[in-house]
Design an enzyme around this catalytic site. Sequence first.
Site, short mmCIF file in Angstrom:
data_model
loop_
_atom_site.label_atom_id
_atom_site.label_comp_id
_atom_site.label_asym_id
_atom_site.label_seq_id
_atom_site.Cartn_x
_atom_site.Cartn_y
_atom_site.Cartn_z
N GLY A 145 0.82 -1.21 0.00
CA GLY A 145 0.00 0.00 0.00
C GLY A 145 0.85 1.26 0.00
O GLY A 145 0.55 2.24 -0.68
N ARG A 175 7.25 1.72 1.28
CA ARG A 175 7.46 0.27 1.34
C ARG A 175 7.91 -0.24 -0.02
O ARG A 175 8.77 -1.13 -0.12
CB ARG A 175 6.17 -0.46 1.75
CG ARG A 175 6.00 -0.61 3.24
CD ARG A 175 6.81 -1.80 3.74
NE ARG A 175 7.14 -1.68 5.15
CZ ARG A 175 6.36 -2.01 6.14
NH1 ARG A 175 5.16 -2.49 5.90
NH2 ARG A 175 6.76 -1.87 7.38
N ARG A 208 2.19 11.44 -8.31
CA ARG A 208 1.57 11.47 -6.97
C ARG A 208 2.40 10.72 -5.92
O ARG A 208 1.87 10.25 -4.91
CB ARG A 208 0.16 10.88 -6.98
CG ARG A 208 -0.85 11.74 -7.68
CD ARG A 208 -2.19 11.07 -7.77
NE ARG A 208 -3.11 11.92 -8.50
CZ ARG A 208 -4.14 12.54 -7.96
NH1 ARG A 208 -4.44 12.39 -6.69
NH2 ARG A 208 -4.93 13.30 -8.68
N ARG A 239 -0.46 -8.57 -4.04
CA ARG A 239 -0.51 -7.53 -3.01
C ARG A 239 0.25 -8.02 -1.78
O ARG A 239 0.13 -9.19 -1.38
CB ARG A 239 -1.97 -7.22 -2.66
CG ARG A 239 -2.13 -6.32 -1.46
CD ARG A 239 -3.53 -5.80 -1.26
NE ARG A 239 -3.87 -5.68 0.15
CZ ARG A 239 -3.33 -4.80 1.01
NH1 ARG A 239 -2.39 -3.96 0.60
NH2 ARG A 239 -3.70 -4.79 2.27
N SER A 262 -0.68 -5.27 5.16
CA SER A 262 -0.87 -5.59 6.57
C SER A 262 -2.36 -5.77 6.82
O SER A 262 -3.20 -5.36 6.01
CB SER A 262 -0.30 -4.48 7.46
OG SER A 262 -0.95 -3.27 7.16
N ASP A 304 -2.11 -5.84 13.69
CA ASP A 304 -2.88 -5.49 14.89
C ASP A 304 -4.00 -6.51 15.08
O ASP A 304 -4.31 -7.26 14.15
CB ASP A 304 -3.45 -4.07 14.77
CG ASP A 304 -4.30 -3.88 13.52
OD1 ASP A 304 -3.73 -3.73 12.43
OD2 ASP A 304 -5.54 -3.92 13.63
N ARG A 315 7.28 -5.21 12.68
CA ARG A 315 6.62 -5.25 11.37
C ARG A 315 7.64 -5.41 10.26
O ARG A 315 7.44 -6.15 9.32
CB ARG A 315 5.81 -3.96 11.13
CG ARG A 315 4.47 -3.98 11.81
CD ARG A 315 3.51 -3.00 11.17
NE ARG A 315 3.92 -1.62 11.37
CZ ARG A 315 3.64 -0.90 12.44
NH1 ARG A 315 2.96 -1.43 13.43
NH2 ARG A 315 4.04 0.35 12.54
N1 ADE Z 1 -4.78 -3.01 7.95
C1 ADE Z 1 -4.06 -3.29 9.04
N2 ADE Z 1 -4.83 -3.28 10.14
C2 ADE Z 1 -6.10 -2.97 9.71
C3 ADE Z 1 -7.32 -2.82 10.35
N3 ADE Z 1 -7.43 -2.96 11.66
N4 ADE Z 1 -8.41 -2.51 9.60
C4 ADE Z 1 -8.29 -2.35 8.27
N5 ADE Z 1 -7.16 -2.49 7.61
C5 ADE Z 1 -6.05 -2.81 8.32
#
Ligand code: ADE
Length: 237
Positions: A21, A25, A44, A88, A91, A207, A220
């Site tokens: 994304g 990165r 951009r 892709r 995370s 997360d 990470r």
């Molecule tokens: N990418 C990483 N953590 C996320 C989350 N909690 N919600 C949506 N996209 C995420």
Amino acid sequence: MSTPHNRAEKGDFAKTVLMPGDPLRAKYIAETFLESPRLVNDVRNMLGFTGTYKGAPVSVMASGMGMPSIGIYSYELYKFYDVENIIRVGSAGSYTADVDLLDVVLASKAYSQSSYAKMQGGADSEFMYPDKDLNGVIMQCAKDSGIKVLEAPIHSGDVFYYQDGFSKFKEINKDKGCVCVEMESYALFHNANVLSKNAACLLTISDSLVTSKETTAKERETSFNDMIEVALLAAAK
Ligand code: ADE
């Protein structure tokens, strides 16, 4: 040749593109893992690079966040730059105690309430699928390199900040089988389907919606490198 969002010339992208994304990165992946990387897009600041990995041409380009953004960039790569495969690399937030921080997940399908597929091409399905063969290659590469990857359904959401919190994740986990949430794959898989191309999605859990725990930036980076290695091995096959 160029597009409104990409200044690369035809032929500047390899047949396989890794898509994180975050543009930084993309730069990190290109500079850390590719041989002779060269910048092919910076419109951009959505950075795109092409180089080689173990001698095979590979590109890496950022998608931005969310389905409208990856929708634009992946469509242009497939349609105007003759890209065949997009992997892709992102995370995700875990929906279940069974999937831990730093685990790596390969999407077996992406569930979404998004209108992207319907609006883009009249596809009326809440699930979009990656390419089976590409997923097979990725799982084999993971096995060969001793990196644990769980192949499972994921949720592609449109919202990161919910006004009243997001307790619905339990329902989506139970009813749709989704083990984690990200915000792009449903649109990527749809674009690949309508253009007869291939897509896959590897995710590192950053997360947990179950425990509200988050990984540190350092953690990470390390686990991200495992995921990138698997994606690059598959790209070079
Ligand atoms: N990418 C990483 N953590 C996320 C989350 N909690 N919600 C949506 N996209 C995420």
